[in-house]
Each structure stands twice: as C-alpha cells, then as structure tokens.
Design a protein around this motif. Structure first.
Motif, PDB file in Angstrom:
ATOM      1  N   PRO A  41      -8.400  61.535  -5.099  1.00 21.81           N
ATOM      2  CA  PRO A  41      -7.113  60.857  -4.879  1.00 21.81           C
ATOM      3  C   PRO A  41      -7.328  59.431  -4.377  1.00 21.81           C
ATOM      4  O   PRO A  41      -8.262  59.198  -3.618  1.00 21.81           O
ATOM      5  CB  PRO A  41      -6.448  61.691  -3.777  1.00 21.81           C
ATOM      6  CG  PRO A  41      -7.201  62.971  -3.724  1.00 21.81           C
ATOM      7  CD  PRO A  41      -8.585  62.687  -4.207  1.00 21.81           C
ATOM      8  N   HIS A  42      -6.495  58.484  -4.841  1.00 19.65           N
ATOM      9  CA  HIS A  42      -6.710  57.115  -4.347  1.00 19.65           C
ATOM     10  C   HIS A  42      -5.963  56.861  -3.045  1.00 19.65           C
ATOM     11  O   HIS A  42      -6.274  55.929  -2.323  1.00 19.65           O
ATOM     12  CB  HIS A  42      -6.391  56.057  -5.398  1.00 19.65           C
ATOM     13  CG  HIS A  42      -5.014  56.151  -5.949  1.00 19.65           C
ATOM     14  ND1 HIS A  42      -3.950  55.570  -5.327  1.00 19.65           N
ATOM     15  CD2 HIS A  42      -4.544  56.768  -7.054  1.00 19.65           C
ATOM     16  CE1 HIS A  42      -2.866  55.825  -6.039  1.00 19.65           C
ATOM     17  NE2 HIS A  42      -3.194  56.544  -7.081  1.00 19.65           N
ATOM     18  N   ASP A  43      -4.974  57.687  -2.730  1.00 16.35           N
ATOM     19  CA  ASP A  43      -4.418  57.650  -1.378  1.00 16.35           C
ATOM     20  C   ASP A  43      -3.772  58.997  -1.053  1.00 16.35           C
ATOM     21  O   ASP A  43      -3.552  59.824  -1.933  1.00 16.35           O
ATOM     22  CB  ASP A  43      -3.426  56.489  -1.177  1.00 16.35           C
ATOM     23  CG  ASP A  43      -2.399  56.433  -2.284  1.00 16.35           C
ATOM     24  OD1 ASP A  43      -2.103  57.474  -2.885  1.00 16.35           O
ATOM     25  OD2 ASP A  43      -1.872  55.333  -2.538  1.00 16.35           O
ATOM     26  N   TRP A  44      -3.524  59.216   0.239  1.00 15.83           N
ATOM     27  CA  TRP A  44      -2.950  60.479   0.702  1.00 15.83           C
ATOM     28  C   TRP A  44      -1.596  60.204   1.322  1.00 15.83           C
ATOM     29  O   TRP A  44      -1.508  59.474   2.311  1.00 15.83           O
ATOM     30  CB  TRP A  44      -3.876  61.150   1.720  1.00 15.83           C
ATOM     31  CG  TRP A  44      -5.114  61.716   1.079  1.00 15.83           C
ATOM     32  CD1 TRP A  44      -6.173  61.006   0.619  1.00 15.83           C
ATOM     33  CD2 TRP A  44      -5.393  63.100   0.810  1.00 15.83           C
ATOM     34  NE1 TRP A  44      -7.109  61.860   0.069  1.00 15.83           N
ATOM     35  CE2 TRP A  44      -6.661  63.150   0.173  1.00 15.83           C
ATOM     36  CE3 TRP A  44      -4.705  64.300   1.034  1.00 15.83           C
ATOM     37  CZ2 TRP A  44      -7.248  64.349  -0.227  1.00 15.83           C
ATOM     38  CZ3 TRP A  44      -5.304  65.496   0.639  1.00 15.83           C
ATOM     39  CH2 TRP A  44      -6.558  65.513   0.008  1.00 15.83           C
ATOM     40  N   ASP A  45      -0.540  60.761   0.731  1.00 20.42           N
ATOM     41  CA  ASP A  45       0.795  60.634   1.307  1.00 20.42           C
ATOM     42  C   ASP A  45       1.154  61.953   1.980  1.00 20.42           C
ATOM     43  O   ASP A  45       0.821  63.025   1.479  1.00 20.42           O
ATOM     44  CB  ASP A  45       1.832  60.344   0.207  1.00 20.42           C
ATOM     45  CG  ASP A  45       1.559  59.018  -0.488  1.00 20.42           C
ATOM     46  OD1 ASP A  45       1.067  58.095   0.184  1.00 20.42           O
ATOM     47  OD2 ASP A  45       1.833  58.914  -1.702  1.00 20.42           O
ATOM     48  N   LEU A  46       1.846  61.837   3.123  1.00 21.42           N
ATOM     49  CA  LEU A  46       2.258  63.032   3.851  1.00 21.42           C
ATOM     50  C   LEU A  46       3.766  63.085   3.912  1.00 21.42           C
ATOM     51  O   LEU A  46       4.450  62.057   3.798  1.00 21.42           O
ATOM     52  CB  LEU A  46       1.695  63.007   5.282  1.00 21.42           C
ATOM     53  CG  LEU A  46       0.195  62.752   5.417  1.00 21.42           C
ATOM     54  CD1 LEU A  46      -0.223  62.834   6.883  1.00 21.42           C
ATOM     55  CD2 LEU A  46      -0.599  63.757   4.594  1.00 21.42           C
TER      56      LEU A  46
HETATM   57 MG    MG Z   1       0.623  57.316  -4.678  1.00 17.76          MG
END
Ligand code: MG
Ligand code: ATP
Length: 450
Positions: A41-46
């Motif tokens: 993943p290129h970023d982690w959203d919560l």
């Molecule tokens: Mg995203």
C-alpha cells in the motif's frame, strides 16, 4: 490464505489510542485492497467511530493537521509521514453530481463503508478483528471486478467522478467492470461535464499509467470523449497510407502501449501525437493520404486538451513539445545529436527518441527493423554525448554578450543572433568551445559587418 497485513507501527499506535479510549477504529480503503492484492500500500487511511472532537482528545500531543476537520478528517504525522484518520460518516445531499455539501458523522462502520465507491474499496481491517467486508469486496477482488457499492446509477448520479475512478482502477489493476456498473457509466457519462477539471485530470493521468490503459481507452472511448472529444475524431480515420496499417486511433493506442508507463509526459505525447491528423488530411491523385502540418496541428490540439484539464505548466509544455517535434527523423550523427541536445536538453531528447520508437512500433511493419536501428543507434550516441559533453547552450559558450558589446556590436537582437550562430558552429564541430578561438572568430565576423 489470508495475505499478510503489515501496517507501519504508526498505524497500530493510532488504532490503539482510539480503541483504548473506547472508539472502534479500522484501517480502510486502498491499503486493505492493495494488501489483499499482494501489493505494497502507498498509504494507510484509518476510520473511526470517534467524532472529530473526540479524535482531537485521543491524539493530544501528536503532530496534527486539522485541514479536513469539517469533513471529519484529521492528518497525523509520524516521522514526516502523514496518516489520515476520518470519523465514520455518511454524505449529505449531493449537488449536480459533485461532492456533497455536508457530511454527517455516524457510529457504524458499515454505514461508512456503504458510502464508498466500489466494493474493492469498501473493506476494513483491524489487527485483532481481521477483515470486515460487508459488500463482497474480497470476492470481487479475486474475480477482478469493479462493482459499485449499491445501485450504480445512483452512485454515479451522486458523484460523476466515480465513473472515471472505475475506469482508472480497471486500467491500473487490469480489472473488468461488472456489467451493471459498466452500463451505468455509458448511460451517465455526460455527468462528467460537471466535474472539476483537476479531479478529472487526476484520474485520467493515473489511468494512463495503468497496464490496461490501452484496452480501457479503446472500450470506453465514448466516456473519455465527453471531456476530450478530440480523441473520438481519431477513431475510424483511415490514413490511406502504406506506412500505416491502422486508423489514427488504433495507431495512437499502439504508440501508447509502446511507451514507458511510468513516464506520464511520454504517455500523453504518445496518445496525442497524431490527434491533429483528421484536420490535416489530403489525398493525392493516386489516392495516397498525406497529413502536412499535422505535428503542429496536433501540438495545438494537445495544448488545448491539456489546458482544459488545468494541467500544470511543465507537464503541459513538455508534452506539447514532444508532440510538436514527434516527426523528427533520428540520425546517428554527432552533429545531429548535439544540435537536438542543445535545443531540447537530455530529458526531452531521450523522450523524443522513445516517442519515435513507439511511433515506429505502431506503424506498418515494413522497414520497421531498419528504422528502429536508426533510432537505437541515435539513442546510444546521444547517451555517449550526454555523458561526455552534456547539453551545450548559448549560456555555456566560452564567450558571452558582454564580449560582443566590447567588440562594438550594438546592444539588441544582433547580440543573440551572433551568439546563436557561434553556438551552431561549436555544435557542428567547426569551432572548439575555447574563449580565444571564439573571440577571434567573433572579431572576424564583426569586421565583416556593415
Ligand atoms: Mg489513498
Ligand atoms: P489510491 O490511493 O491508490 O488512489 P484509494 O482507494 O486509497 O486508492 P483514495 O482516492 O485515496 O483512493 O480514496 C480513499 C478511499 O475513499 C477509497 O478507497 C474509497 O473507499 C473512498 N473514496 C474515494 N473517493 C471516493 C468517491 N468519489 N466516492 C466514494 N468513495 C470514495
């Protein structure tokens, strides 16, 4: 087998802070999808049941940025990396197929997932509770399907950009569109006119980098034509020319697939390099088609299309330059390369050669091997010259404008013109780039002047 979720420690810290204060929290969206696909993943959203105010209390003492707070989003920095945490929310009324004016915070993860665009993007994951997938995202992911959460017609009416997002995910992941989702896109495509150009641009450009970009452009041309009608004018345009075994559109698509997917400038130029051809068509007495001036016409159209999408300056400039000069015939000679290198610089010259290659690969196979050989030999020579000499420009000449003024040349356009003539002689190897030699040459020129 469940793929391994491997969140950065910051994600675990954030989830833990929320959960130990009594607020449910999950990793959600792209990071879950990409992990299940076996990609990094290129970023982690919560997302969390906590309201924005409750989040602020949980995260006291951390490095916070509150820019998205009205929409429920808080950005937290760990080691300069941003993490977005968003309160569970449902979107308020949509206006004109654009983003909602208001949002409403809710306490149920399922409601939050229900407002998301596609089933593959509507999954959540937690280190102890595992995967939460109420809309069948995992099944769609393993069969390679983009499917709206809920009724596609309604979802595209709410936010027309989702149509382009569907095509972008299809191009990037090489997924198909579930039939109802596909039909709704064809039916609702005119809604794309309502979308801010920047949002269209973002999705369209990411789509162009996808491995299935060509197939998606071919299949969904009427959708793209809503914003870029110039593309549709290429389709079915017979070139009546022995060099070509495809119509202009198929030629453009073939050039696109031959261009490096990681270089957006090159991809755009490949797609658009002949976009002006339909406007320049002439058939001679023998029925052979010609397209005089098509490179310039294509450059003008490409510029208009990119500006319509509010494309940033350098990307627009460089793409248009590649289109304008795409017809240059590479010659593996030092003189030829030095002049082009001086004019375009190393980055653009490499791209022009790559574009020439893609163009040849997209034409009829006759002469292909010989033409590719010319291009490759030129590219090899260009690398050598770039390494040994770099880009020589007027600014790098061993003499400058001041020298000319001292020799009695009047201030004005003549100064630049003389320096350019000098540069050409240096590029052609007639003169070395040495101060005294150049001054002597200038002096001879000046005494000849009226
Ligand atoms: Mg995203
Ligand atoms: P990537 O970051 O690779 O583009 P992503 O899925 O993270 O993929 P984002 O644009 O970052 O995409 O959006 C994050 C999540 O927000 C998506 O996974 C999706 O659940 C939701 N989302 C984004 N845009 C929309 C939209 N227009 N309509 C509904 N949900 C959306």
């Amino acid at each position: 087998m469940e793929p391994r979720f491997n969140p950065p420690p910051a994600v675990l810290t954030l989830l833990d802070r929320l959960e130990s204060a009594g607020y449910e929290a999950w990793a959600v969206g792209g990071c879950v999808r990409d992990t299940l696909l076996g990609r990094q993943p290129h970023d982690w959203d919560l997302c969390t049941a906590a309201t924005p105010q409750e989040m602020l209390r949980c995260f006291a003492g951390l490095h916070l940025v509150e820019t998205g707070l009205q929409h429920g989003t808080l950005t937290i920095f760990f080691d300069h990396t941003p993490y977005e945490v968003t309160s569970y929310r449902v979107d308020g009324a949509y206006q004109d197929g654009r983003r909602p004016g208001t949002v409403q915070f809710v306490r149920s993860i399922k409601e939050d997932l229900a407002r998301r665009d596609f089933t593959i993007n509507a999954m959540a994951w937690h280190p102890e509770r595992g995967l939460f997938d109420p809309f069948g995202g995992q099944v769609d992911l393993s069969s390679g399907l983009i499917r709206c959460v809920g009724n596609p017609d309604d979802r595209f009416a709410e936010d027309a950009l989702r149509m382009l997002r569907a095509l972008r995910f299809s191009a990037v992941c090489n997924f198909s569109l579930e039939p109802q989702t596909r039909q709704a896109i064809f039916a609702r495509r005119a809604g794309l006119r309502q979308i801010a150009p920047e949002r269209v641009r973002e999705e369209f450009f990411r789509l162009l980098g996808g491995r299935a970009a060509t197939a998606v452009l071919r299949r969904y041309l009427p959708v793209f034509a809503v914003v870029l009608p110039e593309l549709a004018a290429m389709k079915g345009f017979d070139q009546h020319n022995p060099h070509h075994d495809k119509d202009v559109w198929e030629h453009a698509l073939a050039a696109l697939s031959a261009a490096d997917p990681t270089d957006l400038t090159l991809r755009l130029a490949a797609l658009l390099h002949d976009v002006g051809k339909p406007l320049c068509f002439l058939q001679d007495a023998d029925g052979v088609g010609h397209f005089y001036g098509h490179a310039e016409k294509s450059a003008q159209l490409a510029q208009a299309m990119l500006q319509r999408l509010h494309t940033e300056g350098q990307l627009c400039r460089e793409t248009v330059e590649l289109v304008r000069f795409h017809d240059l015939r590479p010659v593996p000679e030092t003189r030829w390369v030095r002049r082009r290198l001086s004019r375009f610089g190393p980055v653009q010259l490499r791209r022009l050669l790559a574009l020439a290659r893609a163009d040849v690969l997209a034409q009829a196979p006759a002469d292909r091997a010989a033409r590719l050989e010319m291009i490759d030999a030129t590219a090899a020579l260009a690398e050598k010259i770039i390494e040994q000499e770099g880009q020589l420009t007027v600014a790098k000449l061993a003499v400058n404008g001041q020298d000319l003024l001292r020799l009695g040349v009047p201030q004005g356009p003549q100064v630049g013109a003389l320096l350019h003539r000098l540069l050409e002689q240096v590029l052609d190897g007639v003169l070395p780039n040495e101060r005294q030699t150049l001054l002597d040459a200038l002096e001879r020129e000046v005494t000849k002047m009226p």
